[in-house]
Design a protein around this motif. Sequence first.
Motif, PDB file in Angstrom:
ATOM      1  N   VAL A   1       0.856  -1.192   0.000  1.00  0.00           N
ATOM      2  CA  VAL A   1       0.000   0.000   0.000  1.00  0.00           C
ATOM      3  C   VAL A   1       0.883   1.229   0.000  1.00  0.00           C
ATOM      4  CG1 VAL A   1      -1.817   1.253   1.202  1.00  0.00           C
ATOM      5  CG2 VAL A   1      -1.787  -1.244   1.262  1.00  0.00           C
TER       6      VAL A   1
ATOM      7  N   LEU B   1      -5.480   6.108  -1.131  1.00  0.00           N
ATOM      8  CA  LEU B   1      -4.329   5.209  -1.148  1.00  0.00           C
ATOM      9  C   LEU B   1      -4.160   4.574  -2.518  1.00  0.00           C
ATOM     10  CD1 LEU B   1      -5.844   2.255  -1.055  1.00  0.00           C
ATOM     11  CD2 LEU B   1      -5.898   2.671   1.392  1.00  0.00           C
TER      12      LEU B   1
ATOM     13  N   ILE C   1      -2.919   0.793  -4.218  1.00  0.00           N
ATOM     14  CA  ILE C   1      -2.664  -0.613  -3.924  1.00  0.00           C
ATOM     15  C   ILE C   1      -1.773  -1.174  -5.029  1.00  0.00           C
ATOM     16  CG2 ILE C   1      -3.690  -2.878  -3.554  1.00  0.00           C
ATOM     17  CD1 ILE C   1      -6.263  -1.444  -2.725  1.00  0.00           C
TER      18      ILE C   1
END
Length: 479
Positions: free
Chosen positions: A69, A101, A103
């Motif tokens: 992440v 965020l 990924i």
Amino acid sequence: DPLNLLKLRSEPSSQKIHTQMRIPASSLLTLCCVISLSACDTRHRTAGGKSIWNLPPPPPTRVVPQLAVFAAEPVRFAWANCGERVSVLPVRKALVPGQKLAIAILAEGERSGRETLLRSATFTFRIRSGEQEIVVGPLRATVVKAIKVRGADQVLAAFDAGGLDQGDRKTVLEMTTQISAAVFLPDWTAPEVEAEQVIEIQGEVTLASGEKVALAAAQLSVKTWATAGAPFNDLKSLQSWMNGYALAPEPQHLGAAIKLAAAANAPMEALAGFHVAALKAAPAGTAPAMVKALLHEDELARVMGANVLRWAGQDASTLLASLPAIQRQDIERAQELPDAYVLTATPSEVMSSSRKMDMLWGEFMATGRPQPIRAIVDLLRYRDDYPVLVEAAKTPNVKKEPTDALARAVLYRTAGWSLNSFVVTSPIAADYVAHWQQDEAVPPVIREELRRLRTNEAFRPQGQKTGTAAPSSTSPSGS
């Protein structure tokens, strides 16, 4: 662990040079690089021109069953404007409400094979926060990049300084980018929380063959805006925090940064570019958190905070109301920040342009966007004027008539000197420079200057030798 060891081996005729790159799983893709460089020429080739790098074969092509992440900002702004190879990002451990965020799914093996694997697979993620869960996917990767291990640019610069052959240079590039990543920017925002909340992300990869690969879950936390304990306590640690801000923004500490800067009487011009850009890019809760952090601090901190809020287009009324009437009037009458992108190379404007460069670097540190650093890079077009500055420096006690050529030479040297420093300390700056060195859309004179950035004597303080690191400041001594 497939991420645990990458070995590089070279066998020149005089000696063996062993280079090991270890990537601990705990920090994902961290380079621990130990290189023994011989003093001799580094172009290790046979008489027939064939490279004698002796490399182990790549590992089998596969998805690494582990989620990573990252912060969303460097993926959105930096990776989108860099080349095919990018620096590794720090693993994201915490967010504040309103932040997003990225990924990442990693793959190893021969490069074309691992990137084909990532592009042909589909991915599904589950993001759990409290009682809520959202499912993202199945979807295909939109961004796939080869990831440089940490320190790769310094390794390559060391070899370049020794005259590395272009064929061997390509080999070094491949050796330092043995993992690729597919990165996703889910439509998810960290929620408002009254207490710290743990976020868990689970994932699954479906390969083109139909095989499914479960990914080890990743966890991070959403912190409240009142989170105490800024990661700096003096100007040196504050500078370090600012240097890394674009890689993983922490807007909850902007108020503490202003407080420390005010206590140290740091120049407002050097801070304005960073804080204003950071505020403009930060979640909505940032400005109220900054006001709360500064409201009961000393007067100078509140003045600096009110100015920054005002320049960023945020509500500064609460801080203004806490100040004496004369201070409020001065802030309300203060001019807007100058346009930092207007860099005028004339004797009357050269000092102003140098201060604007500090503002541009501040904006770059806050956002990682390419525009501010590219504005500085474009000043390298003045290289033909540099001999004027060299000649003037031969008689330092003789008053010189200011000319446009001298002003252009000063900006050229200042731009190159600060770039030379930032490519060592900023992975994003290093990625941009590496990309622009090869980008045909960049004027040839700029590409050439960027290629010799690390060896150009014009970009080093007096007395500093080629190959040593430049100090981390934006203004060269002697300019």
